[in-house]
Design a protein around this motif. Structure first.
Motif, PDB file in Angstrom:
ATOM      1  N   ILE A 295      75.628 -50.597   5.544  1.00  0.00           N
ATOM      2  CA  ILE A 295      74.168 -50.729   5.475  1.00  0.00           C
ATOM      3  C   ILE A 295      73.692 -51.904   6.312  1.00  0.00           C
ATOM      4  O   ILE A 295      72.723 -51.809   7.066  1.00  0.00           O
ATOM      5  CB  ILE A 295      73.711 -50.896   4.005  1.00  0.00           C
ATOM      6  N   ARG A 296      74.395 -53.027   6.199  1.00  0.00           N
ATOM      7  CA  ARG A 296      73.986 -54.217   6.956  1.00  0.00           C
ATOM      8  C   ARG A 296      74.135 -53.992   8.457  1.00  0.00           C
ATOM      9  O   ARG A 296      73.271 -54.375   9.243  1.00  0.00           O
ATOM     10  CB  ARG A 296      74.807 -55.421   6.494  1.00  0.00           C
ATOM     11  N   LYS A 297      75.224 -53.346   8.857  1.00  0.00           N
ATOM     12  CA  LYS A 297      75.409 -53.070  10.279  1.00  0.00           C
ATOM     13  C   LYS A 297      74.324 -52.129  10.794  1.00  0.00           C
ATOM     14  O   LYS A 297      73.849 -52.265  11.925  1.00  0.00           O
ATOM     15  CB  LYS A 297      76.805 -52.472  10.519  1.00  0.00           C
ATOM     16  N   MET A 298      73.926 -51.167   9.963  1.00  0.00           N
ATOM     17  CA  MET A 298      72.821 -50.277  10.327  1.00  0.00           C
ATOM     18  C   MET A 298      71.536 -51.072  10.541  1.00  0.00           C
ATOM     19  O   MET A 298      70.764 -50.795  11.465  1.00  0.00           O
ATOM     20  CB  MET A 298      72.609 -49.233   9.228  1.00  0.00           C
ATOM     21  N   LYS A 319      80.406 -50.432  22.516  1.00  0.00           N
ATOM     22  CA  LYS A 319      81.723 -50.348  21.877  1.00  0.00           C
ATOM     23  C   LYS A 319      81.643 -49.557  20.570  1.00  0.00           C
ATOM     24  O   LYS A 319      82.511 -48.722  20.278  1.00  0.00           O
ATOM     25  CB  LYS A 319      82.254 -51.759  21.610  1.00  0.00           C
ATOM     26  N   ILE A 320      80.585 -49.802  19.782  1.00  0.00           N
ATOM     27  CA  ILE A 320      80.408 -49.066  18.520  1.00  0.00           C
ATOM     28  C   ILE A 320      80.185 -47.586  18.805  1.00  0.00           C
ATOM     29  O   ILE A 320      80.716 -46.705  18.109  1.00  0.00           O
ATOM     30  CB  ILE A 320      79.235 -49.648  17.707  1.00  0.00           C
ATOM     31  N   SER A 321      79.422 -47.278  19.872  1.00  0.00           N
ATOM     32  CA  SER A 321      79.117 -45.877  20.192  1.00  0.00           C
ATOM     33  C   SER A 321      80.347 -45.110  20.659  1.00  0.00           C
ATOM     34  O   SER A 321      80.358 -43.872  20.631  1.00  0.00           O
ATOM     35  CB  SER A 321      78.041 -45.814  21.281  1.00  0.00           C
ATOM     36  N   GLU A 322      81.381 -45.829  21.097  1.00  0.00           N
ATOM     37  CA  GLU A 322      82.594 -45.187  21.612  1.00  0.00           C
ATOM     38  C   GLU A 322      83.684 -45.068  20.559  1.00  0.00           C
ATOM     39  O   GLU A 322      84.802 -44.607  20.856  1.00  0.00           O
ATOM     40  CB  GLU A 322      83.119 -45.974  22.827  1.00  0.00           C
ATOM     41  N   GLU A 323      83.389 -45.502  19.336  1.00  0.00           N
ATOM     42  CA  GLU A 323      84.400 -45.418  18.278  1.00  0.00           C
ATOM     43  C   GLU A 323      84.736 -43.962  17.970  1.00  0.00           C
ATOM     44  O   GLU A 323      83.890 -43.069  18.112  1.00  0.00           O
ATOM     45  CB  GLU A 323      83.896 -46.115  17.009  1.00  0.00           C
ATOM     46  N   ILE A 324      85.971 -43.728  17.559  1.00  0.00           N
ATOM     47  CA  ILE A 324      86.433 -42.360  17.280  1.00  0.00           C
ATOM     48  C   ILE A 324      85.775 -41.809  16.027  1.00  0.00           C
ATOM     49  O   ILE A 324      85.350 -40.651  15.974  1.00  0.00           O
ATOM     50  CB  ILE A 324      87.976 -42.332  17.140  1.00  0.00           C
ATOM     51  N   ASP A 325      85.684 -42.643  14.989  1.00  0.00           N
ATOM     52  CA  ASP A 325      85.148 -42.186  13.701  1.00  0.00           C
ATOM     53  C   ASP A 325      83.659 -41.863  13.817  1.00  0.00           C
ATOM     54  O   ASP A 325      82.865 -42.675  14.299  1.00  0.00           O
ATOM     55  CB  ASP A 325      85.356 -43.247  12.621  1.00  0.00           C
ATOM     56  N   GLU A 326      83.301 -40.654  13.397  1.00  0.00           N
ATOM     57  CA  GLU A 326      81.890 -40.272  13.335  1.00  0.00           C
ATOM     58  C   GLU A 326      81.263 -40.925  12.102  1.00  0.00           C
ATOM     59  O   GLU A 326      81.934 -41.166  11.106  1.00  0.00           O
ATOM     60  CB  GLU A 326      81.762 -38.748  13.225  1.00  0.00           C
ATOM     61  N   GLY A 327      79.981 -41.189  12.159  1.00  0.00           N
ATOM     62  CA  GLY A 327      79.307 -41.776  11.010  1.00  0.00           C
ATOM     63  C   GLY A 327      77.933 -42.281  11.397  1.00  0.00           C
ATOM     64  O   GLY A 327      77.579 -42.306  12.590  1.00  0.00           O
ATOM     65  N   PRO A 328      77.122 -42.697  10.422  1.00  0.00           N
ATOM     66  CA  PRO A 328      75.761 -43.134  10.714  1.00  0.00           C
ATOM     67  C   PRO A 328      75.681 -44.372  11.608  1.00  0.00           C
ATOM     68  O   PRO A 328      74.744 -44.520  12.378  1.00  0.00           O
ATOM     69  CB  PRO A 328      75.170 -43.421   9.323  1.00  0.00           C
ATOM     70  N   VAL A 329      76.673 -45.261  11.499  1.00  0.00           N
ATOM     71  CA  VAL A 329      76.647 -46.461  12.342  1.00  0.00           C
ATOM     72  C   VAL A 329      76.815 -46.076  13.806  1.00  0.00           C
ATOM     73  O   VAL A 329      76.068 -46.529  14.678  1.00  0.00           O
ATOM     74  CB  VAL A 329      77.744 -47.459  11.904  1.00  0.00           C
ATOM     75  N   ALA A 333      74.113 -46.389  16.914  1.00  0.00           N
ATOM     76  CA  ALA A 333      74.443 -47.074  18.174  1.00  0.00           C
ATOM     77  C   ALA A 333      74.085 -46.176  19.363  1.00  0.00           C
ATOM     78  O   ALA A 333      73.521 -46.639  20.364  1.00  0.00           O
ATOM     79  CB  ALA A 333      75.910 -47.451  18.193  1.00  0.00           C
ATOM     80  N   ILE A 334      74.414 -44.896  19.251  1.00  0.00           N
ATOM     81  CA  ILE A 334      74.081 -43.946  20.321  1.00  0.00           C
ATOM     82  C   ILE A 334      72.566 -43.839  20.480  1.00  0.00           C
ATOM     83  O   ILE A 334      72.048 -43.796  21.606  1.00  0.00           O
ATOM     84  CB  ILE A 334      74.702 -42.566  20.011  1.00  0.00           C
ATOM     85  N   GLU A 335      71.851 -43.840  19.358  1.00  0.00           N
ATOM     86  CA  GLU A 335      70.382 -43.769  19.417  1.00  0.00           C
ATOM     87  C   GLU A 335      69.795 -45.003  20.106  1.00  0.00           C
ATOM     88  O   GLU A 335      68.842 -44.898  20.891  1.00  0.00           O
ATOM     89  CB  GLU A 335      69.813 -43.647  17.999  1.00  0.00           C
ATOM     90  N   VAL A 336      70.384 -46.168  19.849  1.00  0.00           N
ATOM     91  CA  VAL A 336      69.917 -47.398  20.502  1.00  0.00           C
ATOM     92  C   VAL A 336      70.094 -47.292  22.015  1.00  0.00           C
ATOM     93  O   VAL A 336      69.199 -47.651  22.794  1.00  0.00           O
ATOM     94  CB  VAL A 336      70.682 -48.628  19.952  1.00  0.00           C
ATOM     95  N   LEU A 337      71.246 -46.791  22.433  1.00  0.00           N
ATOM     96  CA  LEU A 337      71.507 -46.645  23.872  1.00  0.00           C
ATOM     97  C   LEU A 337      70.579 -45.614  24.511  1.00  0.00           C
ATOM     98  O   LEU A 337      70.113 -45.798  25.643  1.00  0.00           O
ATOM     99  CB  LEU A 337      72.970 -46.256  24.099  1.00  0.00           C
ATOM    100  N   GLN A 338      70.304 -44.534  23.791  1.00  0.00           N
ATOM    101  CA  GLN A 338      69.388 -43.516  24.306  1.00  0.00           C
ATOM    102  C   GLN A 338      67.972 -44.087  24.433  1.00  0.00           C
ATOM    103  O   GLN A 338      67.265 -43.793  25.405  1.00  0.00           O
ATOM    104  CB  GLN A 338      69.389 -42.300  23.385  1.00  0.00           C
ATOM    105  N   ASP A 339      67.592 -44.901  23.463  1.00  0.00           N
ATOM    106  CA  ASP A 339      66.277 -45.531  23.514  1.00  0.00           C
ATOM    107  C   ASP A 339      66.163 -46.439  24.731  1.00  0.00           C
ATOM    108  O   ASP A 339      65.160 -46.431  25.443  1.00  0.00           O
ATOM    109  CB  ASP A 339      66.063 -46.353  22.233  1.00  0.00           C
ATOM    110  N   ARG A 340      67.246 -47.159  24.983  1.00  0.00           N
ATOM    111  CA  ARG A 340      67.276 -48.047  26.148  1.00  0.00           C
ATOM    112  C   ARG A 340      67.182 -47.246  27.437  1.00  0.00           C
ATOM    113  O   ARG A 340      66.439 -47.590  28.369  1.00  0.00           O
ATOM    114  CB  ARG A 340      68.566 -48.862  26.114  1.00  0.00           C
ATOM    115  N   SER A 341      67.914 -46.147  27.490  1.00  0.00           N
ATOM    116  CA  SER A 341      67.924 -45.300  28.680  1.00  0.00           C
ATOM    117  C   SER A 341      66.555 -44.670  28.927  1.00  0.00           C
ATOM    118  O   SER A 341      66.099 -44.562  30.061  1.00  0.00           O
ATOM    119  CB  SER A 341      68.980 -44.207  28.515  1.00  0.00           C
ATOM    120  N   THR A 342      65.912 -44.262  27.851  1.00  0.00           N
ATOM    121  CA  THR A 342      64.592 -43.631  27.967  1.00  0.00           C
ATOM    122  C   THR A 342      63.573 -44.591  28.553  1.00  0.00           C
ATOM    123  O   THR A 342      62.720 -44.210  29.356  1.00  0.00           O
ATOM    124  CB  THR A 342      64.097 -43.168  26.578  1.00  0.00           C
ATOM    125  N   LEU A 343      63.701 -45.867  28.180  1.00  0.00           N
ATOM    126  CA  LEU A 343      62.781 -46.853  28.723  1.00  0.00           C
ATOM    127  C   LEU A 343      63.037 -47.107  30.196  1.00  0.00           C
ATOM    128  O   LEU A 343      62.168 -47.616  30.907  1.00  0.00           O
ATOM    129  CB  LEU A 343      62.905 -48.167  27.936  1.00  0.00           C
TER     130      LEU A 343
END
Length: 350
Positions: A295-298, A319-329, A333-343
């Motif tokens: 929760i805190r990392k989120m 690095k977090i977005s490239e982790e093998i384990d799927e999950g909300p964190v 991370a992927i959403e943050v990168l997409q937001d950055r890319s969109t801008l």
């Protein structure tokens, strides 16, 4: 007398007489017309409605008194202050300042059966009296069972700079009274060690007031921060935010370790948000890659959406977005990168 003046006065008298008409419609028309004429001479005609069973007529009499009473009818003020209606007794306090020598009326209303009437009577009494008279009234007010009255006494004492009275607020049973005293007393009246004692008070409001005061006096220590963090509450967390925002003092090894142990998942993200972007970048990156609950990392990641962040934070998010384990964190991370890319910018804009 000018003919127009004579006509005007006659009109007012006619309308005042019509206030006693047996037809309620005629009385209502007369009231509206008199308010349009706006002559204080009409006031006497409205007083009959103070005891009306129709609230509309009561309201009109109250409005007439507000508009036209000039503070020259002491018997009217007495009547209002003795009225069985709380609203009308409050009206007497509203116009009290127009009169002189109202101590007896205020004294009576300070022990009124209605708390709101009591409170307002106290506030007026505390404002209008000289320091000597104020002292006598204030001593009485500090024994009141109503917190709002004791608070008003302390606030008035603060405005007058009467520190011996303010000191008495430190032993009050109400946290709001104690906290106001802590905030206002000089160091001569409230030494640092005594302020520090309030950090372990059972009220978070008092603990927070002491913490802020120590900070304003540049006397805050790591031990003080540890003390206030030892008992979690929303008030003390807000005090931490107030004290440590806009600086990086919170990121020192000793303090950050204390902050990481608190149960609040939003505390550190808020401190990060309020810190200088370039200075906080490396700290945030370490927090993102460090050990903490999901929760805190989120919260750390969510706070990046639409905000500026530097290269080290970007690297941590990748690095977090490239982790093998799927999950909300990882998804965040992927959403943050997409937001950055969109801008479409090297750094996210505010």
């Amino acid at each position: 007398m000018h003919p127009n003046v004579v006509t005007f006065v006659a009109t007012v008298r006619v309308e005042v007489e019509r206030l006693s008409h047996k037809d309620v419609r005629q009385r209502r028309r007369a009231i509206r017309h008199l308010f349009e004429l706006n002559d204080p001479l009409a006031l006497s005609g409205f007083l009959q409605f103070l005891d009306s069973d129709d609230q509309w007529f009561v309201d009109q009499s109250i409005e007439a008194i507000r508009r036209w009473d000039k503070g020259d009818k002491k018997e009217l003020l007495e009547r209002l202050s003795n009225h069985n209606s709380r609203e009308i007794r409050l009206l007497s306090l509203e116009i009290c300042s127009r009169y002189s020598n109202t101590n007896s009326i205020l004294s009576k209303l300070r022990i009124d059966s209605e708390p709101e009437v009591q409170k307002r009577a106290w506030i007026i009494s505390l404002k209008q009296n000289s320091d000597i008279q104020f002292q006598e009234i204030a001593e009485e007010g500090l024994t009141s069972s109503f917190v709002n009255i004791r608070r008003s006494v302390i606030e008035s004492a603060i405005q007058r700079g009467l520190e011996p009275l303010i000191v008495k607020g430190l032993t009050d049973s109400a946290p709001i009274v104690i906290s106001k005293s802590i905030q206002s007393l000089s160091i001569e009246s409230l030494p640092i060690d005594e302020i520090r004692n309030f950090l372990i008070h059972n009220s978070p409001l008092v603990r927070s007031a002491a913490f802020r005061r120590l900070n304003s006096e540049n006397e805050l220590t790591i031990t003080d921060t540890k003390t206030i963090l030892s008992i979690h509450s929303s008030e003390t967390m807000e005090a931490i935010i107030d004290v440590y925002s806009s600086s990086m003092d919170w990121a020192s090894e000793e303090i950050l370790e204390l902050l990481l142990e608190t149960p609040s998942d939003s505390l550190i993200p808020r401190l990060i948000r309020n810190s200088p972007r370039d200075d906080v970048d490396s700290i945030r990156a370490k927090l993102l890659l460090g050990k903490c609950n999901e929760i805190r990392k989120m919260r750390y990641l969510e706070d990046l959406i639409g905000r500026n962040f530097g290269i080290e934070t970007l690297s941590a998010v990748q690095k977090i977005s490239e982790e093998i384990d799927e999950g909300p964190v990882r998804a965040m991370a992927i959403e943050v990168l997409q937001d950055r890319s969109t801008l479409g910018k090297e750094e996210v804009s505010e």
